[in-house]
Design a protein around this motif. Structure first.
Motif, PDB file in Angstrom:
ATOM      1  N   VAL A 183       0.935  -1.108   0.210  1.00 11.91           N
ATOM      2  CA  VAL A 183       0.017  -0.018   0.000  1.00 11.91           C
ATOM      3  C   VAL A 183       0.922   1.172   0.182  1.00 11.91           C
ATOM      4  CG1 VAL A 183      -1.795   1.214   1.337  1.00 11.91           C
ATOM      5  CG2 VAL A 183      -1.845  -1.299   1.402  1.00 11.91           C
ATOM      6  N   THR A 184       0.555   2.189  -0.961  1.00  8.28           N
ATOM      7  CA  THR A 184       1.144   3.478  -1.125  1.00  8.28           C
ATOM      8  C   THR A 184       0.254   4.496  -1.026  1.00  8.28           C
ATOM      9  OG1 THR A 184       2.802   2.470  -2.375  1.00  8.28           O
ATOM     10  CG2 THR A 184       2.644   4.920  -2.498  1.00  8.28           C
ATOM     11  N   LEU A 185       0.619   5.483   0.003  1.00  3.53           N
ATOM     12  CA  LEU A 185      -0.082   6.797   0.286  1.00  3.53           C
ATOM     13  C   LEU A 185       0.666   7.807  -0.197  1.00  3.53           C
ATOM     14  CD1 LEU A 185      -1.844   6.058   3.747  1.00  3.53           C
ATOM     15  CD2 LEU A 185      -3.214   6.109   1.661  1.00  3.53           C
ATOM     16  N   GLY A 186       0.246   8.284  -1.401  1.00  3.01           N
ATOM     17  CA  GLY A 186       1.107   9.555  -2.092  1.00  3.01           C
ATOM     18  C   GLY A 186       0.481  10.787  -1.680  1.00  3.01           C
ATOM     19  N   HIS A 187       1.286  11.539  -0.925  1.00  6.16           N
ATOM     20  CA  HIS A 187       0.687  12.895  -1.007  1.00  6.16           C
ATOM     21  C   HIS A 187       0.520  13.725  -2.147  1.00  6.16           C
ATOM     22  CE1 HIS A 187       0.285  17.178   0.739  1.00  6.16           C
ATOM     23  NE2 HIS A 187      -0.205  16.635   1.903  1.00  6.16           N
ATOM     24  N   PRO A 188      -0.530  14.762  -2.434  1.00  3.21           N
ATOM     25  CA  PRO A 188      -0.712  15.284  -3.810  1.00  3.21           C
ATOM     26  C   PRO A 188       0.564  16.202  -4.136  1.00  3.21           C
ATOM     27  CG  PRO A 188      -2.622  15.291  -2.603  1.00  3.21           C
ATOM     28  CD  PRO A 188      -1.750  14.948  -1.675  1.00  3.21           C
ATOM     29  N   THR A 189       1.003  16.915  -3.016  1.00  3.34           N
ATOM     30  CA  THR A 189       2.118  17.877  -3.378  1.00  3.34           C
ATOM     31  C   THR A 189       3.416  17.778  -2.680  1.00  3.34           C
ATOM     32  OG1 THR A 189       1.063  19.344  -1.576  1.00  3.34           O
ATOM     33  CG2 THR A 189       0.337  19.775  -3.837  1.00  3.34           C
ATOM     34  N   GLU A 201       4.141   5.090   8.884  1.00  3.93           N
ATOM     35  CA  GLU A 201       4.555   6.264   9.616  1.00  3.93           C
ATOM     36  C   GLU A 201       3.303   7.288   9.732  1.00  3.93           C
ATOM     37  OE1 GLU A 201       8.090   8.547   8.143  1.00  3.93           O
ATOM     38  OE2 GLU A 201       8.760   6.683   7.072  1.00  3.93           O
ATOM     39  N   SER A 202       3.167   7.781  10.587  1.00  9.50           N
ATOM     40  CA  SER A 202       1.947   8.561  10.970  1.00  9.50           C
ATOM     41  C   SER A 202       1.714   9.758   9.854  1.00  9.50           C
ATOM     42  CB  SER A 202       2.241   9.518  12.247  1.00  9.50           C
ATOM     43  OG  SER A 202       3.257  10.276  12.164  1.00  9.50           O
ATOM     44  N   THR A 203       0.339   9.756   9.519  1.00  2.71           N
ATOM     45  CA  THR A 203       0.104  10.591   8.502  1.00  2.71           C
ATOM     46  C   THR A 203      -0.881  11.688   8.707  1.00  2.71           C
ATOM     47  OG1 THR A 203      -1.866   9.297   8.056  1.00  2.71           O
ATOM     48  CG2 THR A 203       0.174   8.476   6.808  1.00  2.71           C
ATOM     49  N   GLU A 204      -0.863  12.975   8.216  1.00  2.00           N
ATOM     50  CA  GLU A 204      -1.928  13.624   8.515  1.00  2.00           C
ATOM     51  C   GLU A 204      -3.019  13.367   7.782  1.00  2.00           C
ATOM     52  OE1 GLU A 204      -0.192  17.468   7.131  1.00  2.00           O
ATOM     53  OE2 GLU A 204       1.540  17.536   8.379  1.00  2.00           O
ATOM     54  N   GLY A 257      -6.113  14.229   5.531  1.00  2.54           N
ATOM     55  CA  GLY A 257      -6.182  14.855   4.239  1.00  2.54           C
ATOM     56  C   GLY A 257      -6.189  14.075   2.835  1.00  2.54           C
ATOM     57  N   ARG A 258      -6.262  14.505   1.765  1.00  2.00           N
ATOM     58  CA  ARG A 258      -6.318  13.724   0.514  1.00  2.00           C
ATOM     59  C   ARG A 258      -4.982  13.134   0.235  1.00  2.00           C
ATOM     60  NH1 ARG A 258      -6.114  16.352  -5.213  1.00  2.00           N
ATOM     61  NH2 ARG A 258      -6.648  14.699  -6.293  1.00  2.00           N
ATOM     62  N   TYR A 259      -5.152  11.768  -0.285  1.00  2.00           N
ATOM     63  CA  TYR A 259      -3.987  11.135  -0.613  1.00  2.00           C
ATOM     64  C   TYR A 259      -4.024  10.324  -2.188  1.00  2.00           C
ATOM     65  CZ  TYR A 259      -1.512  11.872   3.839  1.00  2.00           C
ATOM     66  OH  TYR A 259      -0.847  12.539   4.796  1.00  2.00           O
ATOM     67  N   TYR A 260      -3.228   9.975  -2.664  1.00  2.00           N
ATOM     68  CA  TYR A 260      -3.375   9.007  -3.880  1.00  2.00           C
ATOM     69  C   TYR A 260      -2.907   7.496  -3.299  1.00  2.00           C
ATOM     70  CZ  TYR A 260      -3.003  13.251  -6.715  1.00  2.00           C
ATOM     71  OH  TYR A 260      -3.209  14.707  -7.121  1.00  2.00           O
ATOM     72  N   LEU A 261      -3.738   6.814  -3.428  1.00  2.00           N
ATOM     73  CA  LEU A 261      -3.935   5.402  -2.730  1.00  2.00           C
ATOM     74  C   LEU A 261      -3.318   4.603  -3.822  1.00  2.00           C
ATOM     75  CD1 LEU A 261      -4.406   3.379  -0.318  1.00  2.00           C
ATOM     76  CD2 LEU A 261      -6.486   3.093  -1.090  1.00  2.00           C
ATOM     77  N   LEU A 262      -2.525   3.613  -3.575  1.00  2.00           N
ATOM     78  CA  LEU A 262      -2.137   2.418  -4.636  1.00  2.00           C
ATOM     79  C   LEU A 262      -2.101   1.230  -3.637  1.00  2.00           C
ATOM     80  CD1 LEU A 262      -1.336   1.814  -7.347  1.00  2.00           C
ATOM     81  CD2 LEU A 262       1.070   2.101  -6.620  1.00  2.00           C
ATOM     82  N   VAL A 263      -2.957   0.285  -4.029  1.00  2.00           N
ATOM     83  CA  VAL A 263      -2.967  -1.014  -3.436  1.00  2.00           C
ATOM     84  C   VAL A 263      -2.645  -2.135  -4.542  1.00  2.00           C
ATOM     85  CG1 VAL A 263      -4.288  -2.829  -2.238  1.00  2.00           C
ATOM     86  CG2 VAL A 263      -4.553  -0.190  -2.010  1.00  2.00           C
ATOM     87  N   GLU A 264      -1.500  -2.559  -4.337  1.00  2.00           N
ATOM     88  CA  GLU A 264      -0.749  -3.790  -5.242  1.00  2.00           C
ATOM     89  C   GLU A 264      -0.728  -5.262  -4.704  1.00  2.00           C
ATOM     90  OE1 GLU A 264       2.233  -1.577  -7.878  1.00  2.00           O
ATOM     91  OE2 GLU A 264       2.718  -1.481  -6.019  1.00  2.00           O
ATOM     92  N   SER A 265      -1.176  -6.010  -5.480  1.00  2.00           N
ATOM     93  CA  SER A 265      -0.817  -7.436  -4.953  1.00  2.00           C
ATOM     94  C   SER A 265       0.109  -8.092  -6.181  1.00  2.00           C
ATOM     95  CB  SER A 265      -2.098  -8.470  -5.105  1.00  2.00           C
ATOM     96  OG  SER A 265      -1.779  -9.795  -4.891  1.00  2.00           O
ATOM     97  N   ALA A 266       1.168  -8.173  -5.708  1.00  2.00           N
ATOM     98  CA  ALA A 266       2.288  -8.521  -6.896  1.00  2.00           C
ATOM     99  C   ALA A 266       2.156 -10.061  -7.165  1.00  2.00           C
ATOM    100  CB  ALA A 266       3.777  -8.333  -6.392  1.00  2.00           C
ATOM    101  N   PRO A 310       6.435  15.470  -1.471  1.00  2.00           N
ATOM    102  CA  PRO A 310       6.778  14.072  -1.472  1.00  2.00           C
ATOM    103  C   PRO A 310       7.251  13.535  -0.132  1.00  2.00           C
ATOM    104  CG  PRO A 310       7.827  15.179  -3.353  1.00  2.00           C
ATOM    105  CD  PRO A 310       6.890  16.325  -2.309  1.00  2.00           C
ATOM    106  N   ALA A 311       7.802  14.441   0.715  1.00  2.00           N
ATOM    107  CA  ALA A 311       8.220  13.826   2.054  1.00  2.00           C
ATOM    108  C   ALA A 311       7.075  13.466   2.851  1.00  2.00           C
ATOM    109  CB  ALA A 311       8.811  15.096   2.905  1.00  2.00           C
ATOM    110  N   LYS A 312       5.970  13.709   2.498  1.00  2.00           N
ATOM    111  CA  LYS A 312       4.638  13.202   3.179  1.00  2.00           C
ATOM    112  C   LYS A 312       3.933  11.787   2.905  1.00  2.00           C
ATOM    113  CE  LYS A 312       3.075  17.368   5.129  1.00  2.00           C
ATOM    114  NZ  LYS A 312       2.018  18.178   5.379  1.00  2.00           N
TER     115      LYS A 312
END
Length: 160
Positions: free
Chosen positions: A97-103, A126-129, A131-140, A105-107
């Motif tokens: 699972v990847t939570l990408g912050h829109p603006t 790691e703790s998250t604030e 807000g809005r995130y780009y979620l990516l869930v992958e099963s390799a 990269p350190a978040k």
């Protein structure tokens, strides 16, 4: 009577005519120096390989849609839980699972989740604030992925 002539360097209009172009040259050279010395983090170095792999990535997205995979995401403190609501395939043993912050990269946050006894997934992040995130869930292992924009709020479930 004639007025004594002042030297050219004591005339304010001359300095104004020299000052404006000179200041634009100084500011321009400053910005050129900044752009040359700092790397643009938004541009990827291997864009050609990314373009070639795009069709493969689309197949992973289509597979997740065909399997009708639906989940629920809960972030609580440093714990990330995913609960499988619906799927036409057996649950994989791990998920990335990847939570990408829109603006910023350190978040960005990433976690590998393990299957639990109650058919959910648990991992640490790691703790998250909130807000809005780009979620990516992958099963390799099953070659599918889900991409979605989600609003993450501590302790509140978000449907995927």
């Amino acid at each position: 009577m004639t007025e004594p002539q002042r030297p050219w360097y004591k005339e304010p209009y001359i300095w104004m005519l020299i000052g404006f172009p000179l200041s634009s040259v100084i500011v321009g050279s400053f910005f050129i120096t900044i752009s040359v010395l700092n790397k643009d983090t938004l541009v990827r170095d291997n864009y050609y390989k990314d373009g070639l792999a795009y069709n493969q990535e689309l197949q992973w997205d289509k597979k997740a849609l065909s399997l009708d995979i639906r989940m629920e995401l809960v972030v609580q403190g440093n714990e990330l839980r995913l609960q499988m609501i619906n799927s036409r395939q057996t649950s994989p043993s791990t998920l990335k699972v990847t939570l990408g912050h829109p603006t910023i990269p350190a978040k960005d946050r990433e976690s590998h989740l393990q299957l639990t006894e109650d058919k959910g997934y648990l991992g640490f992040i790691e703790s998250t604030e909130d807000g809005r995130y780009y979620l990516l869930v992958e099963s390799a292992e099953q070659q599918w992925r889900i991409r979605k924009d989600v609003w993450v709020k501590n302790g509140v479930p978000a449907a995927i």
